[in-house]
Motif scaffolding. Sequence first.
Motif, PDB file in Angstrom:
ATOM      1  N   GLN A  68       3.083 -12.607   6.820  1.00  0.00           N
ATOM      2  CA  GLN A  68       2.946 -11.426   7.061  1.00  0.00           C
ATOM      3  C   GLN A  68       2.811  -9.911   7.180  1.00  0.00           C
ATOM      4  O   GLN A  68       3.424  -9.894   8.919  1.00  0.00           O
ATOM      5  CB  GLN A  68       1.451 -11.585   7.217  1.00  0.00           C
ATOM      6  CG  GLN A  68       0.766 -12.607   6.193  1.00  0.00           C
ATOM      7  CD  GLN A  68       1.334 -12.759   4.684  1.00  0.00           C
ATOM      8  OE1 GLN A  68       1.006 -11.628   3.866  1.00  0.00           O
ATOM      9  NE2 GLN A  68       1.851 -14.178   4.125  1.00  0.00           N
ATOM     10  N   LYS A  69       2.973  -8.445   6.860  1.00  0.00           N
ATOM     11  CA  LYS A  69       2.782  -7.345   7.571  1.00  0.00           C
ATOM     12  C   LYS A  69       1.901  -7.041   7.648  1.00  0.00           C
ATOM     13  O   LYS A  69       0.784  -7.764   7.758  1.00  0.00           O
ATOM     14  CB  LYS A  69       2.985  -6.611   6.296  1.00  0.00           C
ATOM     15  CG  LYS A  69       4.820  -6.700   5.602  1.00  0.00           C
ATOM     16  CD  LYS A  69       4.729  -6.043   3.969  1.00  0.00           C
ATOM     17  CE  LYS A  69       6.016  -5.702   3.913  1.00  0.00           C
ATOM     18  NZ  LYS A  69       6.497  -5.301   2.832  1.00  0.00           N
ATOM     19  N   LEU A  70       1.841  -5.773   8.836  1.00  0.00           N
ATOM     20  CA  LEU A  70       0.777  -5.504   9.111  1.00  0.00           C
ATOM     21  C   LEU A  70      -0.453  -5.266   8.179  1.00  0.00           C
ATOM     22  O   LEU A  70      -2.007  -5.744   8.604  1.00  0.00           O
ATOM     23  CB  LEU A  70       1.248  -4.368  10.552  1.00  0.00           C
ATOM     24  CG  LEU A  70      -0.253  -3.710  11.649  1.00  0.00           C
ATOM     25  CD1 LEU A  70      -0.832  -4.796  11.533  1.00  0.00           C
ATOM     26  CD2 LEU A  70       0.547  -2.783  11.867  1.00  0.00           C
ATOM     27  N   PHE A  71      -0.436  -4.849   7.429  1.00  0.00           N
ATOM     28  CA  PHE A  71      -0.739  -4.828   6.360  1.00  0.00           C
ATOM     29  C   PHE A  71      -2.433  -5.456   5.971  1.00  0.00           C
ATOM     30  O   PHE A  71      -3.646  -5.838   6.149  1.00  0.00           O
ATOM     31  CB  PHE A  71      -0.815  -3.500   5.195  1.00  0.00           C
ATOM     32  CG  PHE A  71      -1.543  -3.745   4.165  1.00  0.00           C
ATOM     33  CD1 PHE A  71      -2.362  -2.443   4.402  1.00  0.00           C
ATOM     34  CD2 PHE A  71      -2.000  -3.962   3.322  1.00  0.00           C
ATOM     35  CE1 PHE A  71      -3.649  -2.664   3.092  1.00  0.00           C
ATOM     36  CE2 PHE A  71      -3.100  -4.632   2.220  1.00  0.00           C
ATOM     37  CZ  PHE A  71      -3.701  -3.464   2.258  1.00  0.00           C
ATOM     38  N   HIS A  72      -1.447  -6.720   5.737  1.00  0.00           N
ATOM     39  CA  HIS A  72      -2.162  -8.308   5.663  1.00  0.00           C
ATOM     40  C   HIS A  72      -3.208  -8.163   6.266  1.00  0.00           C
ATOM     41  O   HIS A  72      -3.975  -8.820   5.898  1.00  0.00           O
ATOM     42  CB  HIS A  72      -0.603  -8.801   5.136  1.00  0.00           C
ATOM     43  CG  HIS A  72      -1.310 -10.421   4.276  1.00  0.00           C
ATOM     44  ND1 HIS A  72      -2.208 -11.285   5.209  1.00  0.00           N
ATOM     45  CD2 HIS A  72      -1.785 -11.061   3.358  1.00  0.00           C
ATOM     46  CE1 HIS A  72      -2.495 -12.440   4.519  1.00  0.00           C
ATOM     47  NE2 HIS A  72      -2.266 -11.688   3.666  1.00  0.00           N
ATOM     48  N   VAL A 131      -2.595  -9.650  -1.407  1.00  0.00           N
ATOM     49  CA  VAL A 131      -1.641  -9.552  -1.635  1.00  0.00           C
ATOM     50  C   VAL A 131      -0.127  -9.341  -0.827  1.00  0.00           C
ATOM     51  O   VAL A 131      -0.231  -8.008  -0.081  1.00  0.00           O
ATOM     52  CB  VAL A 131      -1.448  -8.931  -3.268  1.00  0.00           C
ATOM     53  CG1 VAL A 131      -0.315  -8.721  -3.838  1.00  0.00           C
ATOM     54  CG2 VAL A 131      -2.432  -9.218  -4.107  1.00  0.00           C
ATOM     55  N   SER A 132       0.607  -9.946  -1.494  1.00  0.00           N
ATOM     56  CA  SER A 132       2.149 -10.023  -0.319  1.00  0.00           C
ATOM     57  C   SER A 132       2.960  -8.979  -1.097  1.00  0.00           C
ATOM     58  O   SER A 132       3.073 -10.215  -2.268  1.00  0.00           O
ATOM     59  CB  SER A 132       2.335 -10.649   0.939  1.00  0.00           C
ATOM     60  OG  SER A 132       1.264 -10.839   1.123  1.00  0.00           O
ATOM     61  N   PRO A 133       4.033  -9.369  -0.460  1.00  0.00           N
ATOM     62  CA  PRO A 133       5.074  -8.726  -1.837  1.00  0.00           C
ATOM     63  C   PRO A 133       5.991 -10.385  -2.696  1.00  0.00           C
ATOM     64  O   PRO A 133       5.889 -10.589  -3.502  1.00  0.00           O
ATOM     65  CB  PRO A 133       6.060  -8.079  -1.149  1.00  0.00           C
ATOM     66  CG  PRO A 133       5.320  -7.506   0.421  1.00  0.00           C
ATOM     67  CD  PRO A 133       4.163  -8.252   0.666  1.00  0.00           C
ATOM     68  N   ASP A 134       5.944 -11.439  -1.478  1.00  0.00           N
ATOM     69  CA  ASP A 134       6.376 -12.501  -1.914  1.00  0.00           C
ATOM     70  C   ASP A 134       5.293 -13.727  -2.587  1.00  0.00           C
ATOM     71  O   ASP A 134       5.411 -14.818  -3.611  1.00  0.00           O
ATOM     72  CB  ASP A 134       7.108 -13.255  -0.738  1.00  0.00           C
ATOM     73  CG  ASP A 134       5.737 -13.857   0.260  1.00  0.00           C
ATOM     74  OD1 ASP A 134       4.747 -13.309   0.714  1.00  0.00           O
ATOM     75  OD2 ASP A 134       5.875 -15.247   0.693  1.00  0.00           O
ATOM     76  N   GLY A 193      -0.503   1.696   2.285  1.00  0.00           N
ATOM     77  CA  GLY A 193      -1.531   1.529   3.482  1.00  0.00           C
ATOM     78  C   GLY A 193      -2.980   1.391   3.661  1.00  0.00           C
ATOM     79  O   GLY A 193      -3.746   1.312   4.708  1.00  0.00           O
ATOM     80  N   ARG A 194      -3.892   1.945   2.485  1.00  0.00           N
ATOM     81  CA  ARG A 194      -5.114   1.629   2.372  1.00  0.00           C
ATOM     82  C   ARG A 194      -5.728   0.525   1.858  1.00  0.00           C
ATOM     83  O   ARG A 194      -4.662   0.203   0.734  1.00  0.00           O
ATOM     84  CB  ARG A 194      -5.476   3.467   1.662  1.00  0.00           C
ATOM     85  CG  ARG A 194      -5.728   4.240   2.596  1.00  0.00           C
ATOM     86  CD  ARG A 194      -5.867   5.329   2.145  1.00  0.00           C
ATOM     87  NE  ARG A 194      -7.431   5.455   2.095  1.00  0.00           N
ATOM     88  CZ  ARG A 194      -7.995   6.593   1.778  1.00  0.00           C
ATOM     89  NH1 ARG A 194      -7.220   7.839   0.740  1.00  0.00           N
ATOM     90  NH2 ARG A 194      -9.579   6.268   2.161  1.00  0.00           N
ATOM     91  N   VAL A 195      -6.606   0.128   1.266  1.00  0.00           N
ATOM     92  CA  VAL A 195      -7.346  -1.032   0.377  1.00  0.00           C
ATOM     93  C   VAL A 195      -7.585  -0.407  -0.607  1.00  0.00           C
ATOM     94  O   VAL A 195      -8.299   0.450  -0.979  1.00  0.00           O
ATOM     95  CB  VAL A 195      -8.376  -2.357   1.698  1.00  0.00           C
ATOM     96  CG1 VAL A 195      -8.711  -3.284   0.961  1.00  0.00           C
ATOM     97  CG2 VAL A 195      -7.326  -1.957   2.781  1.00  0.00           C
ATOM     98  N   THR A 196      -7.055  -1.281  -0.885  1.00  0.00           N
ATOM     99  CA  THR A 196      -7.497  -1.307  -3.206  1.00  0.00           C
ATOM    100  C   THR A 196      -8.196  -2.464  -2.899  1.00  0.00           C
ATOM    101  O   THR A 196      -7.353  -3.246  -2.929  1.00  0.00           O
ATOM    102  CB  THR A 196      -6.348  -0.486  -4.131  1.00  0.00           C
ATOM    103  OG1 THR A 196      -6.109   0.601  -3.514  1.00  0.00           O
ATOM    104  CG2 THR A 196      -7.014  -1.152  -5.643  1.00  0.00           C
ATOM    105  N   LEU A 197      -9.402  -2.781  -3.111  1.00  0.00           N
ATOM    106  CA  LEU A 197     -10.096  -3.934  -3.999  1.00  0.00           C
ATOM    107  C   LEU A 197     -10.448  -4.366  -5.488  1.00  0.00           C
ATOM    108  O   LEU A 197     -11.393  -3.053  -5.235  1.00  0.00           O
ATOM    109  CB  LEU A 197     -11.249  -4.675  -2.952  1.00  0.00           C
ATOM    110  CG  LEU A 197     -11.494  -5.360  -3.410  1.00  0.00           C
ATOM    111  CD1 LEU A 197     -11.806  -6.466  -1.628  1.00  0.00           C
ATOM    112  CD2 LEU A 197     -13.176  -6.182  -3.567  1.00  0.00           C
ATOM    113  N   TYR A 198     -10.094  -5.313  -5.968  1.00  0.00           N
ATOM    114  CA  TYR A 198     -10.906  -5.606  -7.299  1.00  0.00           C
ATOM    115  C   TYR A 198     -11.731  -6.738  -7.146  1.00  0.00           C
ATOM    116  O   TYR A 198     -11.067  -7.857  -6.921  1.00  0.00           O
ATOM    117  CB  TYR A 198      -9.317  -6.259  -8.233  1.00  0.00           C
ATOM    118  CG  TYR A 198      -7.942  -4.918  -7.878  1.00  0.00           C
ATOM    119  CD1 TYR A 198      -8.374  -4.059  -9.282  1.00  0.00           C
ATOM    120  CD2 TYR A 198      -7.661  -4.282  -7.235  1.00  0.00           C
ATOM    121  CE1 TYR A 198      -7.274  -2.715  -9.265  1.00  0.00           C
ATOM    122  CE2 TYR A 198      -6.599  -4.065  -6.828  1.00  0.00           C
ATOM    123  CZ  TYR A 198      -6.422  -2.967  -8.132  1.00  0.00           C
ATOM    124  OH  TYR A 198      -5.371  -1.563  -8.122  1.00  0.00           O
TER     125      TYR A 198
END
Length: 193
Positions: free
Chosen positions: A45-49, A117-120, A149-154
């Motif tokens: 996972q990326k740091l954002f995750h 969500v992750s790219p993969d 780099g910011r969270v968008t939540l649905y």
Amino acid sequence: MSAEPLPEWMRPPDQGYTAEDLDRIPDLPPHTELIDGSLVFVSPQKLFHTLALDVLVRGLRRSAPGDRYRVRREMSIKIGMRQRPEPDLIVVRADADAGMDQTWYPAEAVELAVEVVSPDSQIRDRERKPQIYAQAGIRHFWRAEDTSGRVTLYAYELDPATSAYGLTGIFHDRVKLTVPFDIDIDLTEIEQM
């Protein structure tokens, strides 16, 4: 020079794997999921995750009534014989805890499932997994996305007439909801982490 033999789990059974198989197969990679009878492996996972998940876990733990709910990271949900997805985060009824050796929760104990969500895993997190959660009757689903780099939540809520999720809100800086309980999460906390 002979090649090492493949692990037994690399050869799936004719009918696919079952939810019970995940606890019996030795040496599976961490966080292996079962989607439609197939094993799904998680990429690094990326740091954002990680940071987005930390913000959501903290916010939900502050908001959730502790006598009724528990917030759990990376625990799978047993949904029928061929489905055992592992959301990034779930909110479960407190009475669903069954001890420290527990590896999954039943779908009926889950109030909210969250995917970062992750790219993969974009298609799985945006399409297939929400379908599985909705069909299992999980009342609330959140999807968190990286927006520079910011969270968008649905946020979604289950429509019992259609057994599908309906969008109830898109949040950029702060999540304020009254279901499944009063929630107030500052999404901008990710910028200070």
